[in-house]
Design a protein around this motif. Structure first.
Motif, short mmCIF file in Angstrom:
data_model
loop_
_atom_site.label_atom_id
_atom_site.label_comp_id
_atom_site.label_asym_id
_atom_site.label_seq_id
_atom_site.Cartn_x
_atom_site.Cartn_y
_atom_site.Cartn_z
N ALA A 180 0.83 -1.20 0.00
CA ALA A 180 0.00 0.00 0.00
C ALA A 180 0.86 1.25 0.00
O ALA A 180 0.62 2.21 -0.76
N LEU A 181 1.90 1.27 0.82
CA LEU A 181 2.76 2.45 0.90
C LEU A 181 3.61 2.60 -0.34
O LEU A 181 3.88 3.72 -0.78
N GLU A 182 4.01 1.48 -0.92
CA GLU A 182 4.76 1.55 -2.17
C GLU A 182 3.90 2.16 -3.28
O GLU A 182 4.35 3.03 -4.04
N LEU A 183 2.64 1.71 -3.35
CA LEU A 183 1.72 2.29 -4.33
C LEU A 183 1.48 3.77 -4.05
O LEU A 183 1.47 4.61 -4.96
N ALA A 184 1.28 4.11 -2.78
CA ALA A 184 0.99 5.49 -2.41
C ALA A 184 2.13 6.42 -2.79
O ALA A 184 1.92 7.56 -3.23
N ASN A 185 3.37 5.95 -2.62
CA ASN A 185 4.54 6.80 -2.85
C ASN A 185 5.06 6.74 -4.28
O ASN A 185 6.03 7.43 -4.62
N SER A 186 4.43 5.94 -5.14
CA SER A 186 4.93 5.75 -6.51
C SER A 186 4.45 6.85 -7.44
O SER A 186 3.83 6.60 -8.48
N THR A 187 4.74 8.09 -7.07
CA THR A 187 4.36 9.26 -7.87
C THR A 187 5.33 10.38 -7.55
O THR A 187 5.95 10.40 -6.48
N GLU A 188 5.47 11.31 -8.50
CA GLU A 188 6.34 12.46 -8.24
C GLU A 188 5.69 13.46 -7.28
O GLU A 188 6.36 14.37 -6.78
N PHE A 189 4.39 13.28 -7.02
CA PHE A 189 3.67 14.26 -6.21
C PHE A 189 3.59 13.83 -4.75
O PHE A 189 3.71 12.65 -4.42
#
Length: 496
Positions: free
Chosen positions: A419-428
């Protein structure tokens, strides 16, 4: 499927609504005489025309701000505080006028426009209280050789570039701390929604005039071409501060322009907010929080939940509940009684949302509710039905890009790390939301999430008394709270 209102309600606009440029305390036409149309997104029809500011108008506004600076800087903090407090009281007293203008030019339901008015007014009240709390410091140097004094003073004339989605709150969030700190301002409101800012500026101007204070402290220059107005201002050495709310793409360009004169900058840029629902969450509460986090202004907010990351064990319950809430919403003109979802801001916004949904469906997503535009024979404006998508591929545009519309893509996960990997997988990294009953998990998420703000078991985080801002490509600096006024102050160290 969400229900719709069949027709628009003609908006009521206040009689004292300005449509010119405010420069040096006077409302005037653009130097070239040009005007541009402001349209009602519920119908696409023209509301009014406003003055179309030129580069020279922008420089004239900067001249007015620069001339007002030494006088305003010398005004006692208590006098600045009392001015802002009076402005706060007037905005609250005129909540219906402000709400009518916000709805007319931006489309949001009147209930939301009233809420924005009161929220925006809170920034004025908060900074009226902070104006007298600009504290310095004095101490003996650690070596004992001398004394150290640190003074704080306003950085100087500030250019404030505001977005269209919260035309009052985003203006007050910048104008109030600037004035409290002693900084005159030039405001460049969004061309799609300049009227609300103009009405607020008139309230401030009139109060300045009534108190015998320099009216050049606040200047407003709407324009149909932001770049031609802003670029000469950034190149002028009299400007000392830039505050911008908008897209990361535009923010990068403005940062480049601000670099030539090494301006102080505050940047609130794009977002891609994850909304995490863990296995132990109160799912009905998470559904209500998701509605709050997603559907204000039809999803057109920088803090709107964009990606719904839900544990696989509760994903069906969550998606079903969210779809039921979305389907019960009433789509229509913001001024129509009972409307809960207004229009998007323009036709391009509708087309973009439709493209994002179509791309997700082509990639295997399933439409649980919505997924289309209302019948155009009933709603001729810029509308899109509230939409829930499940089975969305994490690589879909609906997950990777900021949607800025009423679309909720649901992606499942199986572990907290995933979940945290998905949440953080963005430049924003502007804001994130998390629903869980596990206190230890709350701290783990707070320590690992890459965002400037986190809402825990709640779908709203914004508050005038709290620092608002992001990390990574979501911006620089903070607005709101004690930090908001610091963005307009510089430190002067005196060694004695």
């Amino acid at each position: 499927m969400a229900t719709t209102h069949p027709s628009a309600v003609p908006p009521h606009l206040p009689a004292d609504l300005p449509t010119g440029l405010l420069i040096g305390g006077t409302w005037r036409p653009a130097s070239g005489g040009a005007r541009f149309a402001v349209r009602d997104p519920a119908t696409g029809e023209q509301l009014v025309e406003v003055a179309d500011g030129t580069p020279q108008d922008g420089l004239d506004a900067l001249t007015a701000a620069h001339e007002a600076w030494p006088v305003w800087q010398a005004v006692a903090p208590r006098a600045r505080a009392e001015l802002l407090r009076a402005v706060f009281e007037q905005v609250v007293a005129r909540v219906e006028d402000f709400a009518a203008v916000i709805t007319a030019e931006g489309g949001k339901p009147l209930a939301e426009s009233r809420a924005e008015t009161l929220y925006g007014a809170e920034y004025v009240r908060w900074y009226s209280e902070q104006a007298v709390r600009i504290n310095g410091m004095t101490r003996t140097a650690p070596s004992g050789a001398n004394r150290q004094i640190v003074l704080h003073r306003g950085v100087g004339p500030a250019l404030l570039v505001t977005p269209w989605n919260f035309p009052l709150a985003m203006a007050t969030r910048k104008i109030a701390p600037a004035l409290a700190a002693g900084c005159p301002v030039v405001v460049k409101p969004a061309g799609l929604t300049p009227l609300t800012t103009a009405l607020f500026a008139e309230v401030v101007r009139a109060e300045l005039e009534r108190r015998g204070l320099p009216t050049g402290v606040i200047n407003v220059v709407p324009t149909s071409s932001s770049s031609r107005l802003v670029s000469p201002l950034l190149a002028d050495p009299r400007l000392r501060k830039l505050s911008f709310t908008g897209s990361t793409e535009v923010g990068r360009v403005l940062l480049q322009g601000a670099a030539q004169n090494v301006l102080r900058t505050s940047m609130e840029l794009g977002g891609n907010a994850p909304f995490l629902v863990f296995a132990d969450a109160d799912v009905p509460a998470a559904v209500e929080g998701a509605v709050a986090a997603k559907m204000r202004n039809a999803g057109q907010t920088c803090v709107a939940a964009n990606r719904f990351l839900v544990h696989e064990s509760v994903a069906q319950e969550f998606a079903t509940g969210l779809a039921a809430r979305f389907a019960a919403m009433v789509v229509g003109p913001g001024a129509a009684p009972g409307t809960t979802v207004g229009p998007l801001i323009d036709a391009g916004a509708v087309d973009r949302v439709a493209e994002v949904v179509a791309q997700a469906v082509d990639g295997g997503a399933r439409v649980v509710t919505g997924g289309d535009r209302p019948d155009r024979s009933r709603l001729a404006g810029y509308f899109y039905n509230p939409t829930v998508l499940t089975g969305v591929d994490p690589s879909a545009r609906a997950v990777r890009e900021e949607i800025f519309g009423p679309v909720a893509p649901v992606v499942t996960f199986s572990t907290e790390d995933e979940a945290l990997e998905l949440a953080n997988s963005t430049e924003f990294g502007l804001v994130a939301y998390a629903y869980t009953r596990d206190v230890d998990r709350v701290f783990r998420v707070a320590e690992r999430i890459e965002s400037g703000m986190l809402g825990v078991n709640r779908g709203m985080v914004s508050d005038a008394s709290a620092p608002f801002g992001g990390v990574k490509s979501s911006g620089l600096g903070r607005e709101g709270g004690e930090a908001g006024i610091e963005e307009y102050l510089e430190s002067v160290y005196v060694a004695l």
